[in-house]
Motif scaffolding. Structure first.
Motif, PDB file in Angstrom:
ATOM      1  N   GLU A  13       6.795  -2.883  47.480  1.00 45.73           N
ATOM      2  CA  GLU A  13       6.540  -3.641  46.254  1.00 45.73           C
ATOM      3  C   GLU A  13       6.752  -5.123  46.509  1.00 45.73           C
ATOM      4  O   GLU A  13       7.378  -5.507  47.492  1.00 45.73           O
ATOM      5  CB  GLU A  13       7.495  -3.209  45.140  1.00 45.73           C
ATOM      6  N   HIS A  14       6.266  -5.944  45.570  1.00 46.43           N
ATOM      7  CA  HIS A  14       6.508  -7.382  45.653  1.00 46.43           C
ATOM      8  C   HIS A  14       7.979  -7.658  45.356  1.00 46.43           C
ATOM      9  O   HIS A  14       8.549  -7.134  44.398  1.00 46.43           O
ATOM     10  CB  HIS A  14       5.634  -8.151  44.664  1.00 46.43           C
ATOM     11  N   CYS A  15       8.614  -8.476  46.180  1.00 43.55           N
ATOM     12  CA  CYS A  15      10.013  -8.847  45.999  1.00 43.55           C
ATOM     13  C   CYS A  15      10.097 -10.303  45.563  1.00 43.55           C
ATOM     14  O   CYS A  15       9.557 -11.194  46.228  1.00 43.55           O
ATOM     15  CB  CYS A  15      10.786  -8.648  47.304  1.00 43.55           C
ATOM     16  N   GLU A  16      10.758 -10.543  44.425  1.00 42.35           N
ATOM     17  CA  GLU A  16      10.946 -11.916  43.940  1.00 42.35           C
ATOM     18  C   GLU A  16      11.799 -12.721  44.919  1.00 42.35           C
ATOM     19  O   GLU A  16      11.565 -13.893  45.139  1.00 42.35           O
ATOM     20  CB  GLU A  16      11.596 -11.903  42.559  1.00 42.35           C
ATOM     21  N   GLY A  17      12.804 -12.077  45.507  1.00 45.02           N
ATOM     22  CA  GLY A  17      13.709 -12.760  46.435  1.00 45.02           C
ATOM     23  C   GLY A  17      13.027 -13.176  47.730  1.00 45.02           C
ATOM     24  O   GLY A  17      13.200 -14.291  48.214  1.00 45.02           O
ATOM     25  N   CYS A  18      12.234 -12.279  48.311  1.00 43.94           N
ATOM     26  CA  CYS A  18      11.540 -12.546  49.578  1.00 43.94           C
ATOM     27  C   CYS A  18      10.226 -13.299  49.366  1.00 43.94           C
ATOM     28  O   CYS A  18       9.758 -13.997  50.258  1.00 43.94           O
ATOM     29  CB  CYS A  18      11.229 -11.238  50.298  1.00 43.94           C
ATOM     30  N   GLY A  19       9.621 -13.082  48.201  1.00 43.84           N
ATOM     31  CA  GLY A  19       8.326 -13.704  47.924  1.00 43.84           C
ATOM     32  C   GLY A  19       7.166 -12.993  48.601  1.00 43.84           C
ATOM     33  O   GLY A  19       6.094 -13.571  48.754  1.00 43.84           O
ATOM     34  N   SER A  20       7.365 -11.747  49.031  1.00 42.24           N
ATOM     35  CA  SER A  20       6.290 -10.987  49.667  1.00 42.24           C
ATOM     36  C   SER A  20       6.496  -9.496  49.399  1.00 42.24           C
ATOM     37  O   SER A  20       7.463  -9.098  48.771  1.00 42.24           O
ATOM     38  CB  SER A  20       6.274 -11.255  51.177  1.00 42.24           C
ATOM     39  N   ARG A  21       5.562  -8.681  49.896  1.00 43.25           N
ATOM     40  CA  ARG A  21       5.667  -7.235  49.729  1.00 43.25           C
ATOM     41  C   ARG A  21       6.599  -6.680  50.799  1.00 43.25           C
ATOM     42  O   ARG A  21       6.384  -6.908  51.983  1.00 43.25           O
ATOM     43  CB  ARG A  21       4.286  -6.592  49.816  1.00 43.25           C
ATOM     44  N   THR A  22       7.631  -5.983  50.351  1.00 41.22           N
ATOM     45  CA  THR A  22       8.636  -5.433  51.255  1.00 41.22           C
ATOM     46  C   THR A  22       8.994  -4.020  50.813  1.00 41.22           C
ATOM     47  O   THR A  22       8.742  -3.638  49.671  1.00 41.22           O
ATOM     48  CB  THR A  22       9.912  -6.300  51.246  1.00 41.22           C
ATOM     49  N   PRO A  23       9.619  -3.227  51.692  1.00 45.92           N
ATOM     50  CA  PRO A  23      10.057  -1.894  51.278  1.00 45.92           C
ATOM     51  C   PRO A  23      11.221  -1.987  50.295  1.00 45.92           C
ATOM     52  O   PRO A  23      12.119  -2.822  50.459  1.00 45.92           O
ATOM     53  CB  PRO A  23      10.485  -1.223  52.579  1.00 45.92           C
ATOM     54  N   HIS A  24      11.180  -1.168  49.266  1.00 41.98           N
ATOM     55  CA  HIS A  24      12.220  -1.126  48.235  1.00 41.98           C
ATOM     56  C   HIS A  24      12.698   0.307  48.049  1.00 41.98           C
ATOM     57  O   HIS A  24      11.904   1.238  48.135  1.00 41.98           O
ATOM     58  CB  HIS A  24      11.680  -1.599  46.876  1.00 41.98           C
ATOM     59  N   GLU A  25      13.985   0.478  47.799  1.00 41.47           N
ATOM     60  CA  GLU A  25      14.513   1.756  47.352  1.00 41.47           C
ATOM     61  C   GLU A  25      14.335   1.777  45.845  1.00 41.47           C
ATOM     62  O   GLU A  25      14.704   0.821  45.164  1.00 41.47           O
ATOM     63  CB  GLU A  25      15.991   1.890  47.710  1.00 41.47           C
ATOM     64  N   VAL A  26      13.752   2.840  45.318  1.00 41.25           N
ATOM     65  CA  VAL A  26      13.472   2.945  43.890  1.00 41.25           C
ATOM     66  C   VAL A  26      14.150   4.192  43.346  1.00 41.25           C
ATOM     67  O   VAL A  26      14.038   5.266  43.930  1.00 41.25           O
ATOM     68  CB  VAL A  26      11.948   3.006  43.619  1.00 41.25           C
ATOM     69  N   SER A  27      14.870   4.031  42.238  1.00 40.87           N
ATOM     70  CA  SER A  27      15.541   5.175  41.621  1.00 40.87           C
ATOM     71  C   SER A  27      15.451   5.068  40.105  1.00 40.87           C
ATOM     72  O   SER A  27      15.148   4.015  39.555  1.00 40.87           O
ATOM     73  CB  SER A  27      17.007   5.245  42.060  1.00 40.87           C
ATOM     74  N   ILE A  28      15.713   6.173  39.446  1.00 39.86           N
ATOM     75  CA  ILE A  28      15.796   6.225  37.992  1.00 39.86           C
ATOM     76  C   ILE A  28      17.248   6.527  37.643  1.00 39.86           C
ATOM     77  O   ILE A  28      17.828   7.468  38.173  1.00 39.86           O
ATOM     78  CB  ILE A  28      14.879   7.315  37.397  1.00 39.86           C
TER      79      ILE A  28
END
Length: 66
Positions: A13-28
């Motif tokens: 996903e796009h990361c506001e911190g990095c300013g690019s698309r990076t891998p993210h851990e996603v949870s609910i």
């Protein structure tokens, strides 16, 4: 606030911190929003939580507000 983790996966996903698309851990997570002790079990709401695997930036969004 009480929370419980139900699912965890990795997405790019796009990361506001990095300013690019990076891998993210996603949870609910279920979060209790009420500060009162009475009827707290009725104030739980699902949140989508993402954390960047590169910079560690963590964000959450209430699912009912999406």
């Amino acid at each position: 606030m009480s929370k419980s983790q139900s699912t965890l996966t990795e997405l790019t996903e796009h990361c506001e911190g990095c300013g690019s698309r990076t891998p993210h851990e996603v949870s609910i997570e279920l979060k209790t929003e009420s500060k009162k002790r009475t009827n707290r079990e009725f104030s739980r709401e699902p949140y989508r939580v993402t954390q960047c695997r590169v910079c560690g930036d963590k964000r959450s969004q209430r699912m009912n507000d999406a």
